[in-house]
Scaffold this motif. Structure first.
Motif, mmCIF file in Angstrom:
data_model
loop_
_atom_site.group_PDB
_atom_site.id
_atom_site.type_symbol
_atom_site.label_atom_id
_atom_site.label_comp_id
_atom_site.label_asym_id
_atom_site.label_seq_id
_atom_site.Cartn_x
_atom_site.Cartn_y
_atom_site.Cartn_z
ATOM 1 N N ARG A 36 0.848 -1.188 0.000
ATOM 2 C CA ARG A 36 0.000 0.000 0.000
ATOM 3 C C ARG A 36 0.882 1.235 0.000
ATOM 4 O O ARG A 36 2.017 1.204 0.491
ATOM 5 C CB ARG A 36 -0.900 0.010 1.238
ATOM 6 N N ALA A 37 0.343 2.316 -0.499
ATOM 7 C CA ALA A 37 1.131 3.543 -0.577
ATOM 8 C C ALA A 37 1.633 3.976 0.790
ATOM 9 O O ALA A 37 2.772 4.434 0.934
ATOM 10 C CB ALA A 37 0.295 4.648 -1.220
ATOM 11 N N VAL A 88 8.676 11.178 -8.527
ATOM 12 C CA VAL A 88 9.487 10.142 -9.179
ATOM 13 C C VAL A 88 8.985 8.757 -8.795
ATOM 14 O O VAL A 88 8.952 7.837 -9.628
ATOM 15 C CB VAL A 88 10.974 10.313 -8.791
ATOM 16 N N ALA A 89 8.559 8.580 -7.555
ATOM 17 C CA ALA A 89 8.125 7.266 -7.068
ATOM 18 C C ALA A 89 6.950 6.707 -7.861
ATOM 19 O O ALA A 89 6.840 5.488 -8.033
ATOM 20 C CB ALA A 89 7.764 7.354 -5.582
ATOM 21 N N ALA A 243 8.955 1.690 -4.905
ATOM 22 C CA ALA A 243 7.509 1.674 -5.134
ATOM 23 C C ALA A 243 7.107 0.746 -6.270
ATOM 24 O O ALA A 243 5.912 0.551 -6.516
ATOM 25 C CB ALA A 243 7.017 3.091 -5.434
ATOM 26 N N ARG A 244 8.072 0.154 -6.962
ATOM 27 C CA ARG A 244 7.763 -0.557 -8.200
ATOM 28 C C ARG A 244 6.949 -1.833 -8.003
ATOM 29 O O ARG A 244 6.333 -2.331 -8.942
ATOM 30 C CB ARG A 244 9.047 -0.867 -8.964
ATOM 31 N N TYR A 245 6.924 -2.378 -6.780
ATOM 32 C CA TYR A 245 6.145 -3.586 -6.519
ATOM 33 C C TYR A 245 4.661 -3.289 -6.298
ATOM 34 O O TYR A 245 3.856 -4.211 -6.234
ATOM 35 C CB TYR A 245 6.688 -4.314 -5.284
ATOM 36 N N ASN A 249 -2.513 0.355 -10.286
ATOM 37 C CA ASN A 249 -3.618 1.277 -10.016
ATOM 38 C C ASN A 249 -3.527 1.961 -8.651
ATOM 39 O O ASN A 249 -4.477 2.595 -8.203
ATOM 40 C CB ASN A 249 -4.958 0.543 -10.134
ATOM 41 N N THR A 250 -2.387 1.840 -7.969
ATOM 42 C CA THR A 250 -2.214 2.542 -6.695
ATOM 43 C C THR A 250 -2.330 4.045 -6.928
ATOM 44 O O THR A 250 -1.755 4.584 -7.880
ATOM 45 C CB THR A 250 -0.848 2.228 -6.064
ATOM 46 N N GLU A 251 -3.060 4.730 -6.079
ATOM 47 C CA GLU A 251 -3.317 6.160 -6.252
ATOM 48 C C GLU A 251 -2.006 6.958 -6.225
ATOM 49 O O GLU A 251 -1.285 6.953 -5.215
ATOM 50 C CB GLU A 251 -4.233 6.666 -5.141
ATOM 51 N N PRO A 252 -1.667 7.656 -7.314
ATOM 52 C CA PRO A 252 -0.406 8.420 -7.357
ATOM 53 C C PRO A 252 -0.288 9.450 -6.245
ATOM 54 O O PRO A 252 0.789 9.635 -5.672
ATOM 55 C CB PRO A 252 -0.455 9.089 -8.734
#
Length: 482
Positions: A36-37, A88-89, A243-245, A249-252
């Protein structure tokens, strides 16, 4: 037998905390995406609950001569830059690979190798050493106070031990970092807040500089302080790797917020504490090393606990750097797996650390290196963020790995001249406006030794990149990925 072999191979590639991570720069399939973010907050907070924040903060008031309120204004302004690693993430989940690969979209298949070789790998080794130096000095001081006879030998022993633990964490990789840094963050926060509590009674809250700086001298001090502080968030163009994993659709906005706040909040608090600490120590003590001052201000039982916290923080920060740098080595075409790559990076950082601990003071190493890193880091992260904005974060992983002539990111001869020229122009502009004890750019000298390296380097890089890609963007010949 083939099916069994495939299952074992799949198990080895799972992102878990109890086995080394074998996945390098290759794409993370949707089935393996997780997290999760908000998990990113601790990932970025743990490395930034750091003794270096005390050193940098004390520099503002003690070395640069700023009043407490002036220092706080600069500290707050610099932390806003943590938004850039946050932006960037978001490219990590979008592309499903390392930032060192994503930047092929900026510099081209071949051009990216040169940029990553310089910044993503060699500079990472120097950055590792910069952080290992802090724990080496403090760990060695503790050993000497416990009766260890040789200070130099103590420095070497602590450096090697901390480096070894760091590389071990980097070898276990993303799963270990994601699952352990929450506990690390809480533990470090408790230790550093207790230390702050013991420091607080000694602080002169009504402090005023005996010889206040004003006019051009004030602007010079403020700008140099900002450059030193800005170098930390500007150096984290590796945030996509952590964050690449996450699912595509994770909220930017959540990724940006968790990354930025994780880096900014602890930095804001403890750099401010360092600025306050600078009101009660002398220049001679600062030159000798802030670690000695802190030992004397803390009770006997807390000193070793604080040193342990410093070492844990160093491991947290450098494990992240080693982890991302190991993938950078792969992205430039070196035929090496991620785990051996991490070991190579760790060895390089250890060598740099030994050189630094035997030849310089902590404050001299920190301030000089942080300022000079801006020449590369400011234009690099500025162009990366600009590319994300212009492409609307639409990266297609398959195109990033297509290294054939004529592929999407082959550009001209394998070089993305727009990105390369933007970074080169931004770096040159930053060098012209930098102000250090070793080198002061001619334009910085012309305006009163004011250091505008960070804003000028970033502005020039962005302007050149936008202008250089304008025609191809209008013609629909640029950014076809996605």
């Amino acid at each position: 037998m083939s099916k069994s072999h495939d299952q074992r191979a799949l198990a080895k590639r799972r992102d878990t905390a109890n086995q080394p991570e074998t996945r390098g720069i290759d794409l993370v399939p949707e089935a393996d995406r997780h997290g999760r973010a908000r998990d990113l907050f601790a990932v970025w907070a743990a490395p930034n609950i750091s003794v270096l924040n005390f050193t940098i903060g004390a520099t503002l008031t003690l070395v640069l001569g700023l009043e407490i309120w002036q220092a706080i204004v600069i500290i707050v302004a610099a932390q806003i830059l943590w938004v850039l690693p946050g932006v960037v993430a978001i490219s990590g989940p979008a592309a499903g690979t390392s930032g060192s690969v994503i930047q092929r979209a900026i510099y081209g298949i071949r051009g990216n190798r040169f940029v990553i070789a310089i910044y993503g790998w060699a500079i990472s080794g120097v950055f590792l050493a910069l952080n290992w130096v802090a724990s080496s000095f403090m760990g060695a001081e503790l050993l000497v106070r416990w009766g260890f006879p040789d200070h130099t030998a103590a420095l070497l022993i602590v450096s090697v031990v901390v480096a070894s633990v760091t590389v071990l964490v980097a070898v276990y990789g993303h799963g270990m970092i994601l699952r352990s840094y929450g506990v690390v963050t809480v533990s470090l926060l408790v230790i550093f807040l207790v230390v702050t509590g013991y420091i607080a009674p000694s602080i002169d809250w009504a402090y005023r500089q005996p010889e206040p700086v004003a006019g051009a001298a004030l602007w010079a001090s403020a700008s140099i302080g900002f450059a030193i502080l800005a170098s930390t968030p500007l150096s984290y163009s590796n945030s996509a790797d952590l964050a690449r994993y996450m699912p595509r659709n994770t909220e930017p906005r959540s990724i940006i917020a968790a990354t930025a706040l994780g880096g900014a909040l602890p930095s804001l608090v403890f750099i401010t504490v360092g600025a306050l600490l600078g009101t009660v120590i002398s220049s001679a003590e600062m030159t000798e090393g802030i670690e000695y001052v802190l030992f004397d201000m803390l009770p006997a039982w807390l000193g070793p606990v604080f040193v342990l916290g410093v070492i844990v923080n160093t491991v947290a920060l450098n494990a992240m750097t080693t982890y991302t740098a190991s993938m950078a080595l792969q992205s430039i075409g070196v035929p090496i797996r991620r785990v051996p790559s991490a070991i190579v990076i760790g060895a390089l950082g250890t060598v740099f650390t030994v050189v630094l601990v035997l030849s310089t003071s902590l404050i001299g190493a920190v301030n000089l290196m942080l300022q000079f890193l801006i020449v590369i880091s400011a234009p690099t992260i500025a162009v990366y963020v600009t590319d994300i904005v212009l492409r609307r974060n639409r990266y297609q992983g398959d195109d990033l790995f297509d290294e054939r002539r004529g592929s999407t990111f082959w550009y001209r001869g394998g070089y993305g001249w727009a990105g390369l020229s933007a970074v080169l122009a931004g770096g040159c502009a930053a060098a012209l406006f930098i102000s250090t004890d070793v080198w002061t750019g001619p334009l910085a000298r012309a305006i009163g030794v004011i250091d505008l390296s960070a804003p000028i380097g970033m502005t020039v890089a962005i302007a050149v990149y936008v202008a250089a890609t304008h025609r191809s963007r209008r013609a629909g010949e640029w950014g076809k990925a996605g």
